[in-house]
Design a protein around this motif. Structure first.
Motif, PDB file in Angstrom:
ATOM      1  N   TYR A 130       0.769  -1.230   0.161  1.00  0.00           N
ATOM      2  CA  TYR A 130      -0.067  -0.168   0.061  1.00  0.00           C
ATOM      3  C   TYR A 130       0.944   1.304   0.071  1.00  0.00           C
ATOM      4  O   TYR A 130       0.482   2.282  -0.531  1.00  0.00           O
TER       5      TYR A 130
ATOM      6  N   SER B  40       0.803   4.100  -3.194  1.00  0.00           N
ATOM      7  CA  SER B  40       0.709   5.296  -2.855  1.00  0.00           C
ATOM      8  C   SER B  40       1.760   6.098  -3.180  1.00  0.00           C
ATOM      9  O   SER B  40       1.524   7.338  -3.704  1.00  0.00           O
TER      10      SER B  40
ATOM     11  N   GLU C  92       1.051   6.738  -6.958  1.00  0.00           N
ATOM     12  CA  GLU C  92       0.173   7.670  -7.274  1.00  0.00           C
ATOM     13  C   GLU C  92       0.529   8.989  -7.019  1.00  0.00           C
ATOM     14  O   GLU C  92       0.154  10.001  -7.668  1.00  0.00           O
ATOM     15  N   SER C  93       1.534   9.301  -6.059  1.00  0.00           N
ATOM     16  CA  SER C  93       2.011  10.489  -5.846  1.00  0.00           C
ATOM     17  C   SER C  93       3.206  11.007  -6.800  1.00  0.00           C
ATOM     18  O   SER C  93       3.087  12.348  -7.322  1.00  0.00           O
TER      19      SER C  93
END
Length: 191
Positions: free
Chosen positions: A173, A177, A180-181
């Protein structure tokens, strides 16, 4: 005149003794503060080392310093095995898609093992460097990442999700994340 010279000498000797005493006190204070600082640093460093050994798998994902459209991904099992690779933005977008699909699948009750875990592999035919295996039991899903580069391959236990309460844990996860950033949102492609 002789008595003035003697008075000055006496006064000078007294001043030097006072200065030496102050310097010794300052030296003691500085030494004790340095010792305290070293002690605090050692305790903090010891905590970091212990966490690294106990913490399990780790990763680092960053833009390549030589090329803005390249990304460096490093994955470690937390012990001695480390695999690293450099990937294009397009490859990283495929990694993100694979991770998102694995996350969605891990949250469903689909393909749950009865009694023993049932494992489903999620991968992209266009980018085989990153594979996610989702192993499901009645209550939870475990996620395993296999990362392959020219340097070799590594498989790590990357996380788990308690499906009933949708509670997610682990490196999987954090990696998603971070992806995604770093990557701007684009329309989803099929893999």
């Amino acid at each position: 005149m002789l008595w003035k010279v003697l008075a000055y000498r006496k006064r000078f000797a007294y001043d030097m003794a006072a200065i030496e005493e102050v310097m010794k006190q300052k030296q003691i204070i500085v030494t004790s503060r340095l010792a305290l600082l070293c002690l605090v640093a050692c305790v903090a460093l010891g905590g970091v080392i212990a966490k690294a050994q106990e913490g399990g798998p780790k990763f680092n994902l960053a833009r390549n310093t030589a090329a803005a459209d390249q990304f460096d991904l490093l994955i470690s099992d937390g012990d001695e095995r480390v695999i690293a690779g450099t990937f294009s933005k397009t490859q990283m977008e495929v990694f993100r898609q694979v991770l998102n699909e694995a996350r969605k699948f891990a949250l469903t009750e689909e393909e749950v093992g009865k009694g023993t875990a049932k494992t489903t592999r999620i991968a992209s035919s266009s980018q085989p460097s990153l594979i996610v295996d989702v192993s499901k039991t009645s209550e939870q899903s475990e996620l395993f990442i296999t990362f392959t580069t020219e340097a070799g391959h590594i498989t790590i236990n990357a996380g788990r999700v308690q499906r009933g309460i949708k509670q997610e844990y682990g490196l999987f996860y954090q990696l998603l994340s971070r992806l995604e950033s770093l990557l701007p949102q684009t329309r989803a492609h099929t893999t």
